[in-house]
Each structure stands twice: as C-alpha cells, then as structure tokens.
Design an enzyme around this catalytic site. Structure first.
Site, PDB file in Angstrom:
ATOM      1  N   ASP A  21       0.822  -1.208   0.000  1.00  0.00           N
ATOM      2  CA  ASP A  21       0.000   0.000   0.000  1.00  0.00           C
ATOM      3  C   ASP A  21       0.859   1.262   0.000  1.00  0.00           C
ATOM      4  OD1 ASP A  21      -2.384   1.376  -0.007  1.00  0.00           O
ATOM      5  OD2 ASP A  21      -2.656   1.302   2.170  1.00  0.00           O
ATOM      6  N   GLY A  22       0.338   2.308  -0.637  1.00  0.00           N
ATOM      7  CA  GLY A  22       0.984   3.616  -0.572  1.00  0.00           C
ATOM      8  C   GLY A  22       1.548   4.139  -1.887  1.00  0.00           C
ATOM      9  N   ASN A  23       1.275   3.450  -2.983  1.00  0.00           N
ATOM     10  CA  ASN A  23       1.791   3.906  -4.285  1.00  0.00           C
ATOM     11  C   ASN A  23       1.275   5.295  -4.651  1.00  0.00           C
ATOM     12  OD1 ASN A  23       2.873   1.381  -4.491  1.00  0.00           O
ATOM     13  ND2 ASN A  23       1.443   0.625  -6.052  1.00  0.00           N
ATOM     14  N   SER A  66      -7.675  -5.311  -5.157  1.00  0.00           N
ATOM     15  CA  SER A  66      -8.800  -5.830  -4.382  1.00  0.00           C
ATOM     16  C   SER A  66     -10.107  -5.689  -5.158  1.00  0.00           C
ATOM     17  CB  SER A  66      -8.911  -5.080  -3.052  1.00  0.00           C
ATOM     18  OG  SER A  66      -9.440  -3.784  -3.267  1.00  0.00           O
ATOM     19  N   ASN A  69     -11.032  -2.232  -5.275  1.00  0.00           N
ATOM     20  CA  ASN A  69     -10.235  -1.354  -6.148  1.00  0.00           C
ATOM     21  C   ASN A  69     -10.888  -1.129  -7.518  1.00  0.00           C
ATOM     22  OD1 ASN A  69      -7.015  -2.584  -4.894  1.00  0.00           O
ATOM     23  ND2 ASN A  69      -8.167  -0.774  -4.265  1.00  0.00           N
ATOM     24  N   ARG A  72     -12.206   2.415  -8.183  1.00  0.00           N
ATOM     25  CA  ARG A  72     -11.331   3.579  -8.418  1.00  0.00           C
ATOM     26  C   ARG A  72     -11.645   4.185  -9.787  1.00  0.00           C
ATOM     27  NH1 ARG A  72      -5.395   2.554  -5.731  1.00  0.00           N
ATOM     28  NH2 ARG A  72      -6.195   1.949  -3.686  1.00  0.00           N
ATOM     29  N   ARG A 195      -4.963  -1.546   8.938  1.00  0.00           N
ATOM     30  CA  ARG A 195      -6.179  -2.310   8.654  1.00  0.00           C
ATOM     31  C   ARG A 195      -5.876  -3.431   7.668  1.00  0.00           C
ATOM     32  NH1 ARG A 195      -7.509   2.898   6.781  1.00  0.00           N
ATOM     33  NH2 ARG A 195      -7.071   3.157   4.563  1.00  0.00           N
TER      34      ARG A 195
HETATM   35  C1  IPE Z   1      -5.552  -2.643  -0.151  1.00  0.00           C
HETATM   36  O1  IPE Z   1      -5.159  -1.320  -0.354  1.00  0.00           O
HETATM   37  C2  IPE Z   1      -5.564  -3.380  -1.438  1.00  0.00           C
HETATM   38  C3  IPE Z   1      -4.270  -3.598  -2.061  1.00  0.00           C
HETATM   39  C4  IPE Z   1      -3.115  -3.323  -1.552  1.00  0.00           C
HETATM   40  C5  IPE Z   1      -4.311  -4.232  -3.344  1.00  0.00           C
HETATM   41  P1  IPE Z   1      -6.217  -0.147  -0.511  1.00  0.00           P
HETATM   42  O2  IPE Z   1      -5.432   1.102  -0.650  1.00  0.00           O
HETATM   43  O3  IPE Z   1      -7.173  -0.463  -1.578  1.00  0.00           O
HETATM   44  O4  IPE Z   1      -6.979  -0.212   0.884  1.00  0.00           O
HETATM   45  P2  IPE Z   1      -7.831   0.882   1.659  1.00  0.00           P
HETATM   46  O5  IPE Z   1      -8.881   1.352   0.712  1.00  0.00           O
HETATM   47  O6  IPE Z   1      -6.906   1.960   2.037  1.00  0.00           O
HETATM   48  O7  IPE Z   1      -8.374   0.148   2.839  1.00  0.00           O
HETATM   49  C1  IPE Z   2      -1.487   0.236  -3.325  1.00  0.00           C
HETATM   50  O1  IPE Z   2      -1.288   1.601  -3.357  1.00  0.00           O
HETATM   51  C2  IPE Z   2      -1.733  -0.356  -4.682  1.00  0.00           C
HETATM   52  C3  IPE Z   2      -3.122  -0.748  -4.943  1.00  0.00           C
HETATM   53  C4  IPE Z   2      -4.112  -0.727  -4.094  1.00  0.00           C
HETATM   54  C5  IPE Z   2      -3.421  -1.211  -6.304  1.00  0.00           C
HETATM   55  P1  IPE Z   2      -2.495   2.622  -3.394  1.00  0.00           P
HETATM   56  O2  IPE Z   2      -2.873   2.862  -4.805  1.00  0.00           O
HETATM   57  O3  IPE Z   2      -3.602   2.172  -2.514  1.00  0.00           O
HETATM   58  O4  IPE Z   2      -1.819   3.927  -2.799  1.00  0.00           O
HETATM   59  P2  IPE Z   2      -2.404   4.896  -1.681  1.00  0.00           P
HETATM   60  O5  IPE Z   2      -2.772   4.027  -0.521  1.00  0.00           O
HETATM   61  O6  IPE Z   2      -3.577   5.577  -2.263  1.00  0.00           O
HETATM   62  O7  IPE Z   2      -1.275   5.816  -1.364  1.00  0.00           O
HETATM   63 MG    MG Z   3      -4.024   2.431  -0.574  1.00  0.00          MG
END
Ligand code: IPE
Ligand code: IPE
Ligand code: MG
Length: 247
Positions: A21-23, A66, A69, A72, A195
């Site tokens: 998470d966090g990209n 997920s 996702n 989005r 979480r």
């Molecule tokens: C969880 O990350 C899903 C993946 C890492 C693929 P999210 O960024 O979608 O989760 P939430 O929405 O912050 O709970």
């Molecule tokens: C995780 O990073 C990758 C995926 C859920 C596909 P995010 O895209 O959720 O990055 P943040 O959490 O919004 O920074």
């Molecule tokens: Mg995320």
C-alpha cells in the site's frame, strides 16, 4: 546480496503475506500522477520476491488488486491492468530463472481477457518451479472468497455429497482459493495504515501483523528483513501461556 545474519534460518515463516500500500501517496508527494507510483511499485515487488526466495520463504502472497479497487477512477484501473500485463510478461523469465512458481487468487474471470491470458500463460510456464510459490491476489477480497466457499459447500450439502455435521475447519480451508497453501504466519502492511482491507480474513486468524510507515515504492530488502527479524522476536502462544510455549 547476503541475507541479514540476525535472521534465524530455522525460525522462518513458511508463508508471508503483504498488503502493498501507498503507491498513490508516494507519487503525490512527488507531484506526480498516482499511476506513476504504481509503476514504481513494481521495483519493490521484484525486490521483495527476490529477497523472500533467497531467504528461503516457501510462500509469498501479494495483495495487488482488491475487489474494492474496481471502484477507483477508470483511468487508474486501466493503468493498473496494463501494468499487470506488462509486468507479468516481463518477469516470467526471471521467475523461472529463480525457480519461482506463479499462482493467482481472486475473481480472475473479472480481469480483462488480456490480463487473464498473460497470467494463465505465466502460471503454466512456471508450474514446475519449486523454490517458492508467489501468489498474486487479483480482484480478490476475503468476503468474496468466503461467499464463494459457502455457496460451494451449500451445493455439496444440497446434492447429498456432504453431511452438514461433517463440516469442519478443513472443509472451509478446502473451499478457499488458498487451498493447499499454509496460513500466513506473518502479514506485512506498508504505508502506515493499520487495517486488513478485506485480505485473507480466515487465513490470518493467527498471523503476526507487522505494520511499517514506508510507502510501498520505498519498501526494500532491509524492510522485508526487518519484518522477519521482528516476527522472530515474538512469542506465538496460540492461546497457551508463556511457560507452556517455552517448555
Ligand atoms: C488494499 O489497499 C488493497 C491492495 C493493496 C491491493 P487499498 O489502498 O485499496 O486499501 P484501503 O482502501 O486503504 O483500505
Ligand atoms: C497500493 O497503493 C496499490 C493498490 C491498491 C493497487 P495505493 O494505490 O492504494 O496507494 P495509496 O494508498 O492511495 O497511497
Ligand atoms: Mg491504498
């Protein structure tokens, strides 16, 4: 590069699961589009896979996309799917060179056909590899998985193949996408969020949870090693008391 000598090879988790998470935040901090962050995340995937395999981890499961996702913006979903196809295509050779088997869990039929094709080809090409199983969770959510499992079990009861009284924890294990894979002993989540986001809810019943503030594109070998070292310092009691566990 050698693995951190503080790691006890005889106390390794068999299965490590990671919520990458966090990209998006990583990219935003740099004034870039979220999709730029996803691209950068691939390097962290590569490094984590290599480190885990080198260390001797048998199963590594990465939460890549997920069920939620899909909600989005379309632009981001499309970019993620394109990146997925490209990455799988590019990395299959390296997986084979490193004797790593690719596996996928989730509602794979919901993926674009180009993704599914690339994925199935890579799974087929790497199926004989034995060093580590890398599972990608794609269009995956635990509630989806459990719903499917319950439906399948109910059908077996209805058709008379299964007696209700014979249902036990193994019956449920056998109907999940992770059939044949041991439960993760360690779950890592990056980006400072505390979480689970619908990931492996049944399977992580007794997993050790490890959270790091590092955003996924910044996650490196030393961070994976730090998680393992932290895990090895914990006492896993499984409901017992400390004296019983240390005896
Ligand atoms: C969880 O990350 C899903 C993946 C890492 C693929 P999210 O960024 O979608 O989760 P939430 O929405 O912050 O709970
Ligand atoms: C995780 O990073 C990758 C995926 C859920 C596909 P995010 O895209 O959720 O990055 P943040 O959490 O919004 O920074
Ligand atoms: Mg995320």
């Amino acid at each position: 590069m050698a693995i951190d000598t503080r790691i006890n090879q005889s106390k390794l988790p068999k299965h490590v699961a990671v919520i990458m998470d966090g990209n998006g935040r990583w990219a935003k901090q740099r004034g870039k589009l979220r999709t730029f962050g996803h691209g950068k995340g691939v390097k962290a995937v590569r490094e984590t896979v290599e480190t885990a395999a080198e260390m001797g981890i048998e199963y590594l499961t990465l939460y890549a996309f997920s069920t939620e996702n899909w909600n989005r913006p379309k632009f981001e979903v499309n970019a993620l799917m394109t990146l997925l196809v490209k990455t799988i295509n590019k990395e299959t050779k390296t997986l084979t060179e490193n004797n790593i088997r690719l596996n996928a869990i989730g509602d794979l039929q919901s993926l674009p056909s180009s993704c599914l094709k690339e994925l199935n080809e890579a799974i087929e090409k790497t199926k004989g590899n034995t060093r580590m199983t890398l599972t990608l969770a794609l269009s995956y959510s635990s509630k989806w998985e459990m719903t499917e499992a319950i439906k399948a079990i109910a059908k077996n009861v209805k058709s008379g193949k299964l007696d209700v009284e014979a249902i036990n924890e193994s019956t449920i294990d056998e109907h999940l996408c992770t059939l044949g894979i041991p439960d993760p002993e360690l779950l890592i989540r990056t980006s400072g969020e505390h979480r689970i986001s619908n990931f492996l809810l049944w399977q992580i019943a007794y997993a050790e949870l490890y959270f790091t503030d590092k955003l996924w594109p910044d996650f490196e070998k030393i961070d994976f090693e730090a998680a393992i070292i932290d895990y090895q310092g914990r006492e896993r009691r499984f409901g017992k008391i400390s004296e019983q566990v240390s005896a």
